[in-house]
Design a protein around this motif. Sequence first.
Motif, short mmCIF file in Angstrom:
data_model
loop_
_atom_site.label_atom_id
_atom_site.label_comp_id
_atom_site.label_asym_id
_atom_site.label_seq_id
_atom_site.Cartn_x
_atom_site.Cartn_y
_atom_site.Cartn_z
N PRO A 237 -5.47 0.70 5.02
CA PRO A 237 -6.56 0.77 4.25
C PRO A 237 -7.75 -0.22 5.04
O PRO A 237 -7.48 -1.15 5.56
CB PRO A 237 -6.51 0.14 2.98
CG PRO A 237 -5.09 -0.18 2.86
CD PRO A 237 -4.27 -0.37 4.30
N CYS B 82 -8.33 3.88 -3.59
CA CYS B 82 -9.62 3.14 -3.16
C CYS B 82 -10.70 3.86 -2.43
O CYS B 82 -11.89 3.87 -2.53
CB CYS B 82 -9.40 1.98 -2.19
SG CYS B 82 -7.97 2.53 -1.09
N CYS C 108 1.02 -1.20 0.32
CA CYS C 108 0.03 -0.04 0.01
C CYS C 108 1.00 1.18 -0.05
O CYS C 108 1.46 1.54 0.78
CB CYS C 108 -1.12 0.15 1.26
SG CYS C 108 -1.76 1.40 1.30
N ILE C 109 0.70 2.33 -0.89
CA ILE C 109 1.28 3.34 -1.04
C ILE C 109 0.75 4.45 -0.79
O ILE C 109 1.08 5.70 -0.66
CB ILE C 109 1.87 3.37 -2.62
CG1 ILE C 109 0.66 3.74 -3.54
CG2 ILE C 109 2.85 2.53 -3.03
CD1 ILE C 109 1.08 4.20 -4.89
N VAL D 26 -8.13 5.12 4.40
CA VAL D 26 -6.70 4.79 4.32
C VAL D 26 -5.85 5.63 5.46
O VAL D 26 -5.99 6.90 5.33
CB VAL D 26 -6.02 4.80 3.02
CG1 VAL D 26 -4.59 4.15 3.26
CG2 VAL D 26 -6.70 4.13 2.07
N CYS E 17 -7.31 -0.53 -6.91
CA CYS E 17 -6.33 -0.45 -5.98
C CYS E 17 -4.93 -0.21 -6.86
O CYS E 17 -4.99 -1.43 -7.68
CB CYS E 17 -6.06 -1.71 -5.26
SG CYS E 17 -4.69 -1.71 -4.27
N VAL E 18 -4.11 0.70 -6.63
CA VAL E 18 -3.18 0.66 -7.58
C VAL E 18 -1.88 -0.09 -7.37
O VAL E 18 -1.42 -0.68 -8.00
CB VAL E 18 -2.81 2.30 -7.29
CG1 VAL E 18 -1.14 2.57 -7.99
CG2 VAL E 18 -3.52 3.29 -7.61
N CYS F 95 -2.15 5.89 -1.41
CA CYS F 95 -2.53 6.89 -2.64
C CYS F 95 -3.99 7.21 -2.40
O CYS F 95 -4.59 8.27 -3.09
CB CYS F 95 -2.30 6.37 -3.86
SG CYS F 95 -3.38 4.84 -4.03
N HIS F 96 -4.64 6.50 -1.68
CA HIS F 96 -6.24 6.91 -1.38
C HIS F 96 -6.93 6.73 -2.70
O HIS F 96 -8.26 7.28 -2.63
CB HIS F 96 -6.39 8.31 -0.90
CG HIS F 96 -5.72 8.60 0.27
ND1 HIS F 96 -6.28 8.15 1.51
CD2 HIS F 96 -4.50 9.00 0.52
CE1 HIS F 96 -5.30 8.54 2.50
NE2 HIS F 96 -4.25 9.18 1.92
S1 SF4 Z 1 -5.74 2.25 -3.68
FE1 SF4 Z 1 -4.40 0.48 -2.82
S2 SF4 Z 1 -2.52 1.08 -2.78
FE2 SF4 Z 1 -3.92 3.05 -3.11
S3 SF4 Z 1 -4.42 3.37 -0.75
FE3 SF4 Z 1 -5.87 2.02 -1.41
S4 SF4 Z 1 -5.08 0.09 -0.64
FE4 SF4 Z 1 -3.40 1.55 -0.67
#
Ligand code: SF4
Lengths: 227, 486
Positions: free
Chosen positions: B172, B22, B16-17, B44, B254-255, B19-20
């Motif tokens: 998250p 999600c 998980c980076i 997150v 999710c990135v 990035c929000h």
């Molecule tokens: S989309 Fe994935 S990587 Fe980005 S905040 Fe949400 S859980 Fe983390």
Amino acid sequence: MRLAVWGVLPYLALASFVIGLAWRYRYDKAGWTARSSQLHERRLLALGSPLFHYGILLTAGGHAMGLLIPAGWTRAVGLSDGLYRVVAFGVGGMAGVMTVTGLAILVYRRLTVRAVGRASLASDLVMYVLLGTTILMGLAITLTGNGHDYRATVAPWFRSIFVLQPSVDAIAQAPFGFQLHALVAWALIAAWPYTRLVHAFSLPLGYLTRPYIVYRSREASRARAMD
Amino acid sequence: MRVLAQMAMVMNLDKCIGCHTCSVTCKQAWTNRGGVEYAWFNNVETRPGQGYPRTYQDQQRWRGGWALNRRGRLKLRSGGRLRRLLSLFSNPHLPKLSDYYEPWTYDYQNLITAPAGDDLPTAKPTAPIVWSANWDDSLGGGPELAQHDPVLKTMSERVRLEFEQAFMFYLPRICEHCLNPSCVAACPSGAIYKRTEDGIVLVDSDTCRSWRMCVSGCPYKKIFLNHQTGKAEKCTFCFPRIELGMPTVCAQTCVGRLRYIGIVLYDPDRVLEAASVRDEHSLIEAQKRVLLDPRDPSVVEAALASGISEEWLEAARRSPVYSLIFDYGLALPLHPEYRTLPMVWYIPPLSPVVDAVRDTGFDGEDAENLFAAVDSLRIPIGYLASLFTAGDPAPVRDVLRKLAAMRAFMRDITLGREPDESIPASVGMTGELMYDMYRLLAIAKAEDRYVIPHAHREPTTEAFNDGCSVQDSGRVMLPMPKVRAS
Ligand code: SF4
Ligand code: HEM
Ligand code: SF4
């Protein structure tokens, strides 16, 4: 005129009440809620809401006793009229003061806390005006009724409505304050189904006995949603 | 033995980076409406940090979830049924909007209507901005804010959050779709229910009466009151998508591609017993025992008898969630001590450990270095344990050692060296199993991440002959929680 006010109006109010509740329950389940505003403000609510609710529930119980149970019955079980009046004045007065204090806090909260005010609907305004007037009138006549025996005037009339033979003459003998209280109360009852007061019929007593975890199948919830 | 299926998720926190994405896509899908501006079904949060809503993990204060009473019986932490009915008029444990945050917008009109002048016009915020769902994102605000993290406070060691030595990761969170959901138990109307088919926990807004007991009942604070309709709303596990075999919006967008979705089988009659285990450190094992092995013939037989289809059984056997919990032993539940048996599981992050090793100038890919660090870095491990194992460092260490071993093992393979079988052996795995684990975690192909069987559906003719979904009354007749803008 007398007949229209004391013999017909109550039926119109009751019709509005019953049909309104049925209609809302059938078509507006999504709107049937207490619409909690605690998210916006909790301190005043924690004070006003329990005070008001316990007061009003006590008051409702008192009304059921005073209006539905004929004086002859209480006498028959050995409760003298004098004692009855003391109890009614004591408990009724206390419940009334609780209700009014709680209501005052709730109304003050609606008016002064901006978020709560902005979350109010037009129906809240109507509800508070009718509810407030009814309750204030009610408390006033309880405290200043000068011993008027409403069980000989208001109560027989109230019961007579439900056997479809309204005894208009009985209520006509009651003092003006009692008459006004009864009249506003009918307006409140007529408006009841269209306000948040519907929540009063949802006291969830089933909670005391049901299993903690509720399971429901997809099909069952689908059927309910389509209903 | 009764057998039910549960849709479950695993999140691999190393990836998980923060990035929000999600959160934003979830909001677009579910909560970009009046009354739930403040609600993030997916959020997150940075750990250490206060979380959302602020300090929600402090159950001394918020009284969410379950606890054992003096006689060892499982009780809602906020008290019994009668007590709850008596406090209907004002819920003593409900968070205020400002504990979440007060949403704001900007006066964009000013950009157009401002009189000509030397300065560029600005869009001023409509309300004072004092807090948000992410105010302490990435340790923003520093130690002054992070020190109020309830998880830090439970740790015996005084953690000094100096920036040079700070560790940090993102967490998250969605609704846990618990096996023993305290939101359901706290609802006096019985308006919240667990679906028997897939375990998704939903609110029936037709019977919700705004008693708002679920909000305080949920220890994860993942039920939200719509302040316009007065009804409760929550994460739906995107059931309209799930029923069609599609992943949730948060997972699909999710990135980091770190979310896994699959089903697990469980025995509902074992739930209460598992949630009532006295020793908090035994709760994870108890929770795992509620889940059934879909390869066990007696389970298969009972599942078929309970009406679970072959297709679902096959999905259960291929479930990445089951593999991550049992075959690889990597996934841990969030706060098992709340005793709700949460069904969103987490692979704790190794990165704080790797960073610490690197910062001290050592090789962060070397198994020995990492093992030594896993054993000696008390603070990150203690913190992770407070999140995932009710404070027991042993299971966290086991997971991190496996992740460390995988790094070292795979480095040899990537560099074309001879794979060192002693590395997987040191964490009780074979090289082959470790390689499979690597594929699931690192390659993470969509078809491996999501094994979602279709919901049972009526014959198509029937499904499509319902007529127009908007009928005479003007109400939308989809089998969804109804929402109403008042
Ligand atoms: S989309 Fe994935 S990587 Fe980005 S905040 Fe949400 S859980 Fe983390
Ligand atoms: C029967 C049991 C009842 C229950 C369980 C109940 C419960 C509640 C609840 C939970 C609220 C929302 C409080 C909040 O904002 O969080 C509420 C509000 C309210 N209730 Fe009741 N109620 C009951 C009966 C009644 C009755 C009989 C009346 C009046 C005749 C009444 C009048 C009101 C009013 C006026 C409010 C609005 C308060 C405000 O200004 O926010 N209730 N009630
Ligand atoms: S996490 Fe979800 S299912 Fe569990 S108690 Fe909270 S709202 Fe209910």
